[in-house]
Design a protein around this motif. Structure first.
Motif, PDB file in Angstrom:
ATOM      1  N   GLY A  70      26.127 -20.366  -2.938  1.00 60.36           N
ATOM      2  CA  GLY A  70      26.528 -20.946  -3.878  1.00 60.36           C
ATOM      3  C   GLY A  70      25.498 -19.846  -5.136  1.00 60.36           C
ATOM      4  N   GLU A  71      24.398 -19.686  -5.025  1.00 56.67           N
ATOM      5  CA  GLU A  71      23.697 -18.833  -5.863  1.00 56.67           C
ATOM      6  C   GLU A  71      24.192 -17.658  -6.101  1.00 56.67           C
ATOM      7  N   THR A  72      24.558 -17.184  -4.988  1.00 55.76           N
ATOM      8  CA  THR A  72      25.087 -15.584  -5.060  1.00 55.76           C
ATOM      9  C   THR A  72      26.317 -15.541  -5.847  1.00 55.76           C
ATOM     10  N   PHE A  73      27.111 -16.582  -5.968  1.00 60.25           N
ATOM     11  CA  PHE A  73      28.295 -16.442  -6.893  1.00 60.25           C
ATOM     12  C   PHE A  73      27.973 -16.942  -8.382  1.00 60.25           C
ATOM     13  N   ALA A  74      26.837 -18.058  -8.452  1.00 58.21           N
ATOM     14  CA  ALA A  74      26.495 -18.236  -9.750  1.00 58.21           C
ATOM     15  C   ALA A  74      25.848 -17.269 -10.635  1.00 58.21           C
ATOM     16  N   THR A  75      25.445 -16.230  -9.731  1.00 54.23           N
ATOM     17  CA  THR A  75      24.855 -15.002 -10.819  1.00 54.23           C
ATOM     18  C   THR A  75      25.818 -13.856 -10.508  1.00 54.23           C
ATOM     19  N   ALA A  76      27.026 -14.252 -10.373  1.00 55.49           N
ATOM     20  CA  ALA A  76      28.182 -13.262 -10.430  1.00 55.49           C
ATOM     21  C   ALA A  76      29.038 -13.564 -11.567  1.00 55.49           C
ATOM     22  N   VAL A  77      29.532 -14.835 -11.370  1.00 53.24           N
ATOM     23  CA  VAL A  77      31.001 -15.338 -11.907  1.00 53.24           C
ATOM     24  C   VAL A  77      30.582 -16.464 -12.798  1.00 53.24           C
ATOM     25  N   GLY A  78      29.172 -16.864 -12.859  1.00 50.80           N
ATOM     26  CA  GLY A  78      28.910 -18.003 -13.848  1.00 50.80           C
ATOM     27  C   GLY A  78      28.912 -19.421 -13.095  1.00 50.80           C
ATOM     28  N   PRO A  79      28.809 -20.440 -13.799  1.00 50.52           N
ATOM     29  CA  PRO A  79      28.638 -21.658 -13.208  1.00 50.52           C
ATOM     30  C   PRO A  79      29.735 -22.048 -12.063  1.00 50.52           C
ATOM     31  N   VAL A  80      29.089 -22.373 -10.720  1.00 51.97           N
ATOM     32  CA  VAL A  80      30.011 -22.742  -9.820  1.00 51.97           C
ATOM     33  C   VAL A  80      29.848 -24.067  -8.979  1.00 51.97           C
ATOM     34  N   TYR A  81      30.541 -24.324  -8.391  1.00 53.50           N
ATOM     35  CA  TYR A  81      30.250 -25.809  -7.566  1.00 53.50           C
ATOM     36  C   TYR A  81      31.041 -25.711  -6.186  1.00 53.50           C
ATOM     37  N   THR A  82      30.255 -26.096  -5.156  1.00 53.57           N
ATOM     38  CA  THR A  82      30.865 -26.174  -3.907  1.00 53.57           C
ATOM     39  C   THR A  82      31.088 -27.640  -3.739  1.00 53.57           C
ATOM     40  N   PHE A  83      31.889 -28.073  -2.710  1.00 49.13           N
ATOM     41  CA  PHE A  83      32.482 -29.522  -2.481  1.00 49.13           C
ATOM     42  C   PHE A  83      33.001 -29.224  -1.075  1.00 49.13           C
ATOM     43  N   GLY A  84      32.344 -29.608  -0.101  1.00 53.17           N
ATOM     44  CA  GLY A  84      32.522 -29.559   1.378  1.00 53.17           C
ATOM     45  C   GLY A  84      31.746 -30.286   2.255  1.00 53.17           C
ATOM     46  N   PRO A  85      32.123 -30.241   3.553  1.00 50.29           N
ATOM     47  CA  PRO A  85      31.330 -31.017   4.610  1.00 50.29           C
ATOM     48  C   PRO A  85      30.101 -30.358   4.879  1.00 50.29           C
ATOM     49  N   THR A  86      28.935 -31.163   5.104  1.00 50.91           N
ATOM     50  CA  THR A  86      27.723 -30.691   5.362  1.00 50.91           C
ATOM     51  C   THR A  86      27.169 -31.663   6.612  1.00 50.91           C
ATOM     52  N   PHE A  87      26.224 -30.840   7.244  1.00 53.52           N
ATOM     53  CA  PHE A  87      25.918 -31.500   8.676  1.00 53.52           C
ATOM     54  C   PHE A  87      24.431 -31.370   8.757  1.00 53.52           C
TER      55      PHE A  87
END
Ligand code: ATP
Ligand code: MN
Length: 475
Positions: free
Chosen positions: A225-242
């Motif tokens: 997520g950080e790699t996109f936040a430092t490219a396209v601005g604020p981002v969010y993920t929403f997905g399954p986590t294990f």
């Protein structure tokens, strides 16, 4: 043409109109006068549509006895104003079609009042109960609210990988993903690493595995997520986590859903404010859009839930440093299963005391000891703490964990060394500090923890459709 849903009919159906509906029978009562009342539910809302079937309806005698709890039917007729106080309208059947019977002697939900444990064993049928139908609807509303919250603020929804070869938290609680034949490995047929030392324990040669190295299911999408936040601005993920943590608690699942926003140019206080606005928005949306279901939870599951949620909306979240929190806990005179001193990880009992007893509202604990937290959290100037934050809420405890991220290359490398991590394994993450580094922050919210907060349900296994926990991944 799609059939109208019962929620819509109950809300705006006009007496005198012809309608057709289908759904699952909740109950049937036969009246001596030669007609029957059917309570029909189609999952669109908690309430049932009352259907009146007169014995003059074609096939009444053969069909009606098969119209038992759990059976599926289709009914066409005329909507009429209901004389009963419970509902505004009811449907007077002209035709009644049995779509699928449900053997009254065998249907597991024939009777009410099953235990949560029993219902978990019939996870394929429990959505047909009032409680689990309501949970499914509230869960959906929460997800919609989450996407709307971020979309309205210009955040991009990014998809981070589910299979990963990096361990975000640096802890050994990951599910391994492999195509190696474990039976073969167990039989000593490898693939094993070549070793010159015959006394050395045999080690698996992961270059032979599918990804050419050891791989796992993700415990967090943050680093990507950080790699996109430092490219396209604020981002969010929403997905399954294990997480393969073997903690058999009522607040942990092996598979859960996490929302992880990541924002460039945010400092910890900005992060806190976003987290608070986020939770309040979800609460507000659910109270507005799921009134009937929320009243059900308040009546049947937890009589304090609506008051708790209103209280959340009415107050600013209290911000308490870890050091202050420890002081409160050591001075309050309470005895703890896990004794408190500066430097310990706050346990559920401590978190719940702070948010439920001491403050009586959500709190945000920040600036945790560095030794307790992962390498990527920003170090404070005191040399002891990091810019971490946990949001704690009554009834649940921790619902959000987050931090400002370390953006300084040298400090990050030093922290990795301190945590016994090899920077080469995280070369792409470290690159973000080499090329155009910026202050940034983010957090993770557990979707099922929010559902515990909203519904008052006691066990996290009951707020996800198919819970996975130690010893159980049935269905
Ligand atoms: P806890 O201390 O409660 O085990 P954590 O500190 O390990 O949680 P984080 O790594 O901070 O959790 O994850 C962010 C959020 O994800 C948590 O605040 C919580 O809402 C949720 N979460 C974490 N682990 C689980 C789990 N096993 N099951 C369900 N939700 C979880
Ligand atoms: Mn946490």
């Amino acid at each position: 043409m799609p059939l109208p849903r019962i929620a819509q009919i109950l809300l705006e159906g006009q007496p005198g109109t012809a309608i057709e509906v289908a759904g699952w029978v909740r109950t049937r009562r036969d009246n001596k006068g030669g007609f029957s009342f059917i309570e029909l539910n189609d999952g669109s809302c908690m309430s049932n549509l009352q259907i009146v079937v007169d014995s003059s309806v074609p096939g009444y005698t053969e069909t009606i006895k098969l119209v038992t709890t759990g059976a599926s039917i289709r009914v066409a007729g005329e909507l009429k104003a209901s004389p009963g106080a419970k509902q505004r309208v009811e449907l007077h059947a002209q035709t009644l079609t049995l779509l699928g019977p449900a053997d009254a002697l065998k249907y597991p939900l024939q009777k009410k009042g099953h235990s949560w444990e029993f219902l978990r064993e019939i996870a394929h049928l429990r959505p047909r109960t009032n409680t689990f139908g309501a949970i499914a609807r509230v869960r959906n509303t929460v997800c919609y609210s989450i996407h709307r919250f971020f979309q309205e603020r210009g955040f991009l929804y990014v998809h981070t990988p589910i299979i990963t070869t990096s361990d975000c938290e640096g802890a050994g609680e990951m599910f391994q993903v492999t195509t190696l034949d474990l039976d073969k490995v167990a039989a000593g047929k490898g693939p094993l690493q070549k070793s010159d030392n015959p006394a050395a324990a045999p080690a698996i040669d992961y270059t032979q595995d599918f990804f050419g190295k050891k791989a796992s299911l993700t415990v967090s999408g943050q680093l990507e997520g950080e790699t996109f936040a430092t490219a396209v601005g604020p981002v969010y993920t929403f997905g399954p986590t294990f997480r393969a943590e073997n903690s058999n608690t009522t607040r942990h699942l092996a598979e859960f859903w996490m929302i992880e926003p990541e924002m460039p140019f945010y400092e910890l206080t900005d992060n806190m404010q976003l987290a608070e606005d986020f939770i309040k928005t979800i609460v507000r949306d659910v109270l507005r859009d799921r009134t009937e279901d929320m009243e059900f939870f308040n009546e049947r599951i937890d009589k304090t839930i609506l008051a708790t949620l209103k209280n959340i909306l009415d107050h600013d979240f209290k911000r308490v440093s870890y050091t202050e929190a420890v002081e409160i806990l050591t001075k309050c005179g309470q005895t703890w299963e896990y004794p408190v001193e500066w430097g310990i990880n706050l346990q559920a009992e401590h978190e719940r005391y702070l948010t439920e007893k001491h403050f009586g509202q959500p709190i945000i604990v920040y600036d945790y000891p560095r030794t307790l937290k992962p390498f990527y959290m920003k170090c404070n100037a005191d040399g002891k703490t990091v810019r971490a934050m946990d949001v704690l809420v009554p009834g649940v405890g921790e619902i959000i964990g987050g931090s400002q991220r370390e953006e300084d290359l040298d400090t990050l490398l030093a922290r990795m060394q301190e945590c016994h991590l090899n920077p080469e394994d995280y070369w792409w993450y470290v690159d973000l500090r080499r090329y155009g580094t910026v202050p940034h922050a983010g957090f993770g919210l557990g979707l099922e923890r929010v559902l515990l907060l909203l519904t008052g349900m006691q066990n996290i296994r009951d707020v996800i459709p198919y819970p996975r926990f130690p010893g159980s991944a049935d269905f």
